[in-house]
Scaffold this active site. Sequence first.
Site, PDB file in Angstrom:
ATOM      1  N   ALA A  78      51.017  77.225  14.282  1.00  0.00           N
ATOM      2  CA  ALA A  78      50.931  79.067  15.127  1.00  0.00           C
ATOM      3  C   ALA A  78      51.345  79.827  14.116  1.00  0.00           C
ATOM      4  O   ALA A  78      52.615  79.855  13.470  1.00  0.00           O
ATOM      5  CB  ALA A  78      51.024  78.677  16.486  1.00  0.00           C
ATOM      6  N   GLN A  80      53.508  82.275  15.735  1.00  0.00           N
ATOM      7  CA  GLN A  80      54.956  82.471  16.417  1.00  0.00           C
ATOM      8  C   GLN A  80      55.588  81.176  16.224  1.00  0.00           C
ATOM      9  O   GLN A  80      55.979  80.209  16.710  1.00  0.00           O
ATOM     10  CB  GLN A  80      54.776  83.224  17.740  1.00  0.00           C
ATOM     11  CG  GLN A  80      55.222  84.641  17.792  1.00  0.00           C
ATOM     12  CD  GLN A  80      56.339  85.049  17.339  1.00  0.00           C
ATOM     13  OE1 GLN A  80      57.535  84.487  16.968  1.00  0.00           O
ATOM     14  NE2 GLN A  80      55.881  86.807  17.137  1.00  0.00           N
ATOM     15  N   SER A  81      55.202  80.725  14.958  1.00  0.00           N
ATOM     16  CA  SER A  81      55.674  78.762  14.853  1.00  0.00           C
ATOM     17  C   SER A  81      57.171  79.342  14.620  1.00  0.00           C
ATOM     18  O   SER A  81      57.923  79.486  13.227  1.00  0.00           O
ATOM     19  CB  SER A  81      55.202  78.027  13.823  1.00  0.00           C
ATOM     20  OG  SER A  81      55.915  76.709  14.266  1.00  0.00           O
ATOM     21  N   ASN A  82      57.941  78.046  15.406  1.00  0.00           N
ATOM     22  CA  ASN A  82      59.429  77.277  15.019  1.00  0.00           C
ATOM     23  C   ASN A  82      59.077  76.931  13.649  1.00  0.00           C
ATOM     24  O   ASN A  82      60.488  76.923  13.000  1.00  0.00           O
ATOM     25  CB  ASN A  82      60.002  77.019  16.080  1.00  0.00           C
ATOM     26  CG  ASN A  82      59.908  77.794  17.334  1.00  0.00           C
ATOM     27  OD1 ASN A  82      60.226  79.084  16.899  1.00  0.00           O
ATOM     28  ND2 ASN A  82      59.442  77.980  18.992  1.00  0.00           N
ATOM     29  N   TYR A  83      58.382  76.499  13.674  1.00  0.00           N
ATOM     30  CA  TYR A  83      59.120  75.406  12.519  1.00  0.00           C
ATOM     31  C   TYR A  83      58.566  76.349  11.003  1.00  0.00           C
ATOM     32  O   TYR A  83      59.085  75.817  10.399  1.00  0.00           O
ATOM     33  CB  TYR A  83      57.009  74.754  12.605  1.00  0.00           C
ATOM     34  CG  TYR A  83      56.909  72.572  11.961  1.00  0.00           C
ATOM     35  CD1 TYR A  83      58.748  72.212  12.028  1.00  0.00           C
ATOM     36  CD2 TYR A  83      55.616  72.240  12.170  1.00  0.00           C
ATOM     37  CE1 TYR A  83      58.443  70.907  10.858  1.00  0.00           C
ATOM     38  CE2 TYR A  83      56.004  71.183  11.489  1.00  0.00           C
ATOM     39  CZ  TYR A  83      57.412  69.710  10.607  1.00  0.00           C
ATOM     40  OH  TYR A  83      57.080  69.189  10.557  1.00  0.00           O
TER      41      TYR A  83
END
Length: 355
Positions: A78, A80-83
Site C-alpha cells: 500500500a 502508506q506501507s511500513n513493509y
Amino acid sequence: MPIPLTKAIDKFPRVRLGHAPTPLDPAPLLGKALGIELWIKRDDCTGLAMGGNKVRQLEFPLGEAQSRDADTLLITSAVQSNYVRVAAAAGRQLGMETHIQLEERVPDVDALYRSSGNVLLDRLFGAKLHSFPVGDDEPAADASLDLLAQTLAQEGRRPYVIHLAPAHPPLGALGYVLAAEETLAQARALDLKFDAVVCPTGSALTHAGFLVGLRTLGKEVPVYGICVRRDAGSQAARVRQVAEQLAAMIERPEVFDADEVEAFDGVLAPGYGRLNDAVREAISLAARQEGLLLDPVYTGKTMAGLIEHVRSGVIPEGSRVLFIHTGGLPAIFAYGDRLGNWLSDVPWETTDLDR
Ligand SMILES: *Cc1c(COP(=O)(O)O)cnc(C)c1O
C-alpha cells in the site's frame, strides 16, 4: 524426534536487521482501564528505520537475496506501507537499490496520505517509486514486479523480488516463529503464563508465524488475529494457507491444527487503511492511559479488536493478555488530519506576557 527448531530455521539464509530481543512491557494503566492484565511485546522497537514487524519479516527474504548476490530489491504494498519503508532502509544498509510499487488500496485519501509518514521516509531513503493503480489483486501486483525485474535484469542488474501473494513460500513468517520463541523465553524469566495473545492479521506472516512458533514450542494459548485487510472468513483461510506452508518449511507439519485459527473482523469496517470510531478511541485510550502510541492502520485496529473481545467476553475479564505491537507509527503523521476532534480539543493557551 523432530529436529530442533533453531536447526530447522538455520537452513534459511538470514541477515540481521533488527534489535532483538524487543522489550516485553507491562501496561498496567491501560490494562486496568480495560479490565485485564495487559502485556505488550514491543515490536514497534525493532530498530531499523522506525521499526515494526517488517524488520523481523525482511531478515529472511533479504538473506535469500544476499545469498543470490542480488543488487536490487523489488517490493509491492500500500501507499502508506511500513513493509516498503523498512525494505528501502534495509536495501540501503545492504548496499542495494530498492524499487517500491505502491498500490492504490485506500480510496479517497488526502494529500497528507501521499506525502507524509512512510512515503516521506521512502523518499528519504531514495527508493524508486512506482504507482500501481489497483489495490486488491495480489497476483497482478506480483506479476507487475516480475515484469519490472525482467526489465532491470536486461539492463544488467541482479533483481530480487519480494512477492506478496501466498503462492510464494512465506519466508517472512520465520521471523515470527523466532519472535514467539523470544517472547516465551522472556515470559519464562518473568514467570508469566498468558491466557490469550492478540495480534493484527493482514498478510498473515505475523499471525501464522507466532501461532506456529507457539505450537512448535508446545504452548496452547489462543491467538486472536484482528483483521486489518479482509473479512474473517477469507482471512482465516489466508492464515491457514500460510501456517501450513510454514509448518512444512520448518519440518513440523503436525503442529498446526487448521481448526484453531481465530480471525475477528468486527472492527475492520469501512476497510483496509480506513479509520472508524472504535479505532480512534483505542488510539486515544492507549496514548492517554499509558503514553503508548498505536498506528491508525494496524495496531489501533488491533487494540480496538482486543477491547471488543473483552467487552463480548471472548477474552474474560481479568485475563493476562499479550498484545503484539507491530509498529507502523510513521503512519500517524500521514493520518494526522483524520484522527479526530479529540486532538484539536487539547487546550493550547497563550501566555499573557503582562500578567
Ligand atoms: C504489515 C503490518 C501488519 C500486518 O502484519 P502481517 O504480518 O502482514 O499480517 C501489522 N502491523 C503493522 C504495523 C504492519 O506494518
